[in-house]
Structures are given as C-alpha cells and as structure tokens.
Write an enzyme that holds these catalytic residues in place. Structure first.
Site, mmCIF file in Angstrom:
data_model
loop_
_atom_site.group_PDB
_atom_site.id
_atom_site.type_symbol
_atom_site.label_atom_id
_atom_site.label_comp_id
_atom_site.label_asym_id
_atom_site.label_seq_id
_atom_site.Cartn_x
_atom_site.Cartn_y
_atom_site.Cartn_z
ATOM 1 N N GLY A 65 0.867 -0.931 14.190
ATOM 2 C CA GLY A 65 1.256 -1.109 12.787
ATOM 3 C C GLY A 65 1.234 0.215 12.051
ATOM 4 O O GLY A 65 0.207 0.907 12.027
ATOM 5 N N LYS B 192 0.804 -1.223 0.000
ATOM 6 C CA LYS B 192 0.000 0.000 0.000
ATOM 7 C C LYS B 192 0.840 1.277 0.000
ATOM 8 O O LYS B 192 0.416 2.300 -0.558
ATOM 9 C CB LYS B 192 -0.969 -0.001 1.182
#
Length: 521
Positions: A374, A300
């Site tokens: 994260g 991403k």
C-alpha cells in the site's frame, strides 16, 4: 431533572422509545433511566392497537423521568395513518394527564399550542417540530421557518433534517446558537452524527441517545454519550477535534482521546466526521471552535493541499494525519505522527533480539528487507520511517505509478500489487500491511500469499479493527512476530494528543499510561 429541564439552559440526554406495546414502553422507560437518560421520547405511533385514555395514563403514571409524548403522522415521517382529529385529541389528553412535553408538528401547531396552554394549566410544555425532507433549505428559508415556529408561542422548537453532507450541519449549529427560544436541531444518518454530539456546545436543548441493543443510524448510544463523550461536561468553550475520514464508524479515536482530554483537564471533545468533500469541509468549518483534526483513509495525501503550512516530516512523506488550527490566525498546520508511531511499534517488538545481540545504536531494521503493501498515506509514512532506519524498502500497490513515486522518495523498489501473490521475501524480512485489506467487515482476506508468511521475521498490520486480523493470526501461526495496528494507533495518538493540547515536549509517559488503560477493546 424536573419539568423545566429543557428550559433550564442545560442540555438533557433523551432516549427515543419505539416499543410496540405499552408494557414494553414502561420497561424501556425504566431501562433508559438506568442507562443515563434524563428524559424519554415516547413514540405513540409505534404502539400496536394504541388506546389513548388507558395507555397514556399507564405511561404517565409509571414514568420514572420526564417524558416527551410524540404521535407522529405518516406525512411528517411517522407511523400513524389514522384520523387526524383522533391523533390531536390524544396529544391534548397527554398534556392534560401531565406529560412533561408534547411534540406537535408546525403544520397543526398554532391553534393547538394556544388551546392547551389556555385550557390545561398542568405545567407541561409544548415542542413544535418540523421535519425537513429532501435538500437542506437555504439559510434564508430556514430563517423564515424558525420565525414561523417561534410565532406559534412554542416553549421549544425542534428541526430535523437528513444530511447529505457534513457541511449541511453548519446551519444546525447556527440555529442552536441564535434561537430566541430553547431549540432542538439535528440531522439523521452517519453524516449527521456530530449534530448530536456537539449539541451541548452550541446550546441545544436535547441530545438523543439510543438505548443498549437499539442501534439507530447516526445516533450515539446513551453509554457513549455518558462515558466516551461526557456530554454533561461540554460547554461553549469546548474545543472540537475530530477524525476526518470516509468511513468513520470503525474509529476508536473517541474512546481514546476524550478520556485523555479529561485526564489532562483539557476542555476538548473528539468526534468522528464523515467527510465526502475535503474542499467543501474546510471552506465551511473555519471557526476557531474547530481546533484540529486527525485524518484517516482515504484523505491523508489529498489533505496536504488544504494545509496552510506542512511540517517538514509530513512534507517529506507527502501525507498528513494530524491538522492543528493556529489560534492566532486560523491557519491549518499539517503533521504526520503515523511515521514514528508505526516504526517505533515495529522496533519495540524487535527489541528483545536487539539486546540479545548486544546493545547497538543502530535500529533493528537496519539492512533488512522491508515490504510495504500500500502506497497511500499510511504506506508512505511507514516506508519513509523504514528508510530512515536503514531498511531496504519494497513497495507494492495496485497503482504501480503511485508505488514508483514512493519508491523514488525512499530509494526503494516498486512492484504491482498483483505480483505480491508470487513474491518470495528474504528470510527475516519485515512485512507491513498499509491497506484496508482485512478491516471489518471484510475480515477474511490477507494481502500476501499465506505460504510466504514463514519467511518474515515480523508482520505488522496497520488495520486495528479487528485488533487481531486474519493476517496477524496466520503470521503468528507461521512463527512470525506480530504487531497489531493498535500499537501504531496508540503511539501516533500520543503524538496527536501533544499537538491537540499544545503540550509538545512534555513527558508523554503519563499520557501513554492513561491511553493504554483506556484502549481496552
């Protein structure tokens, strides 16, 4: 379909059968028909103590649908290790007894094709096949191979490879589109899956599907071909969309987007794309046929550099989860639908409390401590969304520098992942897991200390396979509100659907209803 099915310019769904007995082979043929196959490929080389005269008659007499007889030798990737004369005699006999198709290796094809066509006027057709081992040959060598196969006067040609990279499949689509005779071409393994799924788009004669309970790596199931992908509806005008990720086997995107496309009467197909190298992928797949992508783990952030333009929200996040190819000039435009998808899911779960405290224009996240685990693509989207709602964001990541970089974007705090085991959140804080921890098959792990879960008002997990992760189970037991990654997946998919179909601005309530109905897993 009749015997001319493969030659009738329509793609047939074929089930490969590898039963060890003739009796089981007959049962499997009937099961394949019930599961939606148009034809079956019978592998004689798998049958124990195979007796050609008796067994072929039994198979052909009891076939409920067109049958392709294959007797593959070990030297071409099969199981047969006996006398070559005996093997070829069995194929001749199959043709004589009325097999719809026999499959013959290129190495022995020339004489055999001519012989069976002259000797047995049964109406059966001959497939000439070649199995490529090792590295994919050059386009020039492949062109020579196809010419050699066509020169045998085969009714159908078949080429099978082992793809080491999804970019190698480009030659398959080119072969299918340009072959002078009906062609079957595909690649084995997970990286080769789209060579099966996109076969009807490029004019392939056969797409293979595994029967229920007979999983074969890289092969879709008959059920998925008929239900999720509806291959019978795919044609040359079908636009291709896919999930660019590594791995991709966990994705539920195909069972969501494909039925939604059909509901909207949009001629598109959504497929999983196992991508090893983004640069090579985008250099090879430049055709307008490949109209857009979802982007998954771990790409991403990295995919941003391959977009020609990036939407302001995605740019501020530094991560893209949706790419659209502009039809006018082929440019790739990057978007992020994860941000609103995740934050809206969390806000919806807190909505009851918001109304209990009186209607407010403020988000229920305003002022709350918001713990993000994260700092990858999903974590960046969640953190930026939380900051936009007035939350106080703390980011934990195994890469402290990456966490600090994100913390700077959201005016938050960064800590190393290791410190999370001892971190004590404020009472009523929000926890969002944006790591793969807890994803199938490693489902027994959670990213935080179990004893701290009682301090969180709400726990969100971006993982959606399984739907109820260990983290959510433990958080639920501790009394926290829990939000599954399925909710985020659904909401971001609605945004993707609008971008894929060019329906931005339309009411997505009907789309949401369809996706909720579909998303039953």
């Amino acid at each position: 379909m009749g015997r001319a099915g493969i030659l009738a310019n329509s793609t047939m769904v074929c089930a490969p059968l590898m039963a060890r007995s003739v009796e089981q082979m007959v049962i499997d043929m009937q099961s394949a028909e019930a599961q939606g196959a148009d034809a079956v490929e019978v592998r004689l080389d798998y049958i124990n103590s195979f007796q050609p005269s008796q067994d072929l008659e039994t198979i052909i007499r009891n076939k409920p649908l067109p049958v392709i007889i294959v007797y593959r030798p070990r030297w071409e990737g099969g199981q047969y290790e006996g006398d070559e004369h005996t093997r070829l005699e069995a194929l001749r006999l199959a043709h004589e007894l009325g097999a719809d198709y026999i499959d013959v290796e290129l190495k022995v094809a020339s004489d055999l094709v001519r012989e069976v066509k002259n000797k047995h006027q049964t109406g059966g057709k001959v497939i000439v096949s070649s199995y490529l081992s090792g590295a994919t040959p050059s386009k020039e060598d492949l062109s020579h191979l196809v010419a050699s196969m066509q020169a045998t006067k085969a009714d159908i040609i078949k080429v099978v490879s082992n793809a080491n990279d999804i970019t190698e499949l480009d030659w398959i689509f080119h072969l299918l589109s340009h072959s002078e005779v009906p062609a079957v071409a595909y690649s084995l393994g997970e990286r080769g899956l789209i060579s099966q799924l996109l076969c009807p788009k490029f004019g392939g004669a056969l797409v293979y599907g595994a029967m229920e309970g007979n999983s074969i790596p890289g092969l879709p199931t008959l059920d998925s071909l008929r239900e999720a992908y509806k291959v019978e509806n795919i044609n040359s005008d079908t636009k291709v969309f896919g999930l660019v990720s590594k791995p991709v086997s966990h994705s539920k995107g195909p069972i969501l987007h494909n039925p939604a496309f059909r509901h909207a009467n949009f001629n598109g197909i959504y497929v999983p794309m196992f991508v090893d190298d983004l640069k090579e992928f985008f250099e090879v797949y430049t055709s307008p046929d490949f109209a857009g992508y979802s982007v998954g783990f771990p790409y991403k952030e990295a995919v941003v550099q391959f977009c020609d333009e990036v939407h302001p929200l995605a740019k501020s996040i530094g991560a893209v989860n949706t790419i659209i190819r502009k039809p006018s000039d082929g440019k790739l435009i990057g978007y992020n639908t994860d941000c609103e998808g995740s934050i809206a899911s969390i806000e919806d779960a807190l909505e009851d409390q918001r109304y209990m405290n009186g209607a407010s224009l403020n988000s229920p996240l305003a002022g709350k401590q918001f713990v993000v685990v994260g700092a990858g693509g999903a974590g960046r989207a969640i953190a930026v969304g939380a900051k936009s709602r007035g939350a106080r964001v703390i980011i934990f990541d195994i890469d402290l520098e990456r966490a600090k970089s994100l913390a700077q974007v959201v005016s938050g705090e960064a800590q190393h992942f290791d410190s999370l085991a001892h971190f004590q959140p404020e009472k009523g804080a929000i926890l969002a897991n944006a790591t793969p921890i807890g994803m199938h098959p490693s489902t027994d792990r959670i990213p935080v200390a179990e004893a701290t879960l009682g301090n969180y008002q709400l726990v969100f997990d971006a993982v959606y396979t399984p739907r109820k992760t260990r983290l959510l189970e433990d958080a639920d037991a501790a009394g926290a509100i829990t939000v599954s990654g399925v909710e985020m997946f659904l909401k971001q998919a609605i945004g993707q659907f609008s971008l894929f179909t060019g329906t931005e601005g339309c009411s997505y309530i009907p789309v949401r209803q369809v996706l909720i109905m579909i998303l039953d897993f």
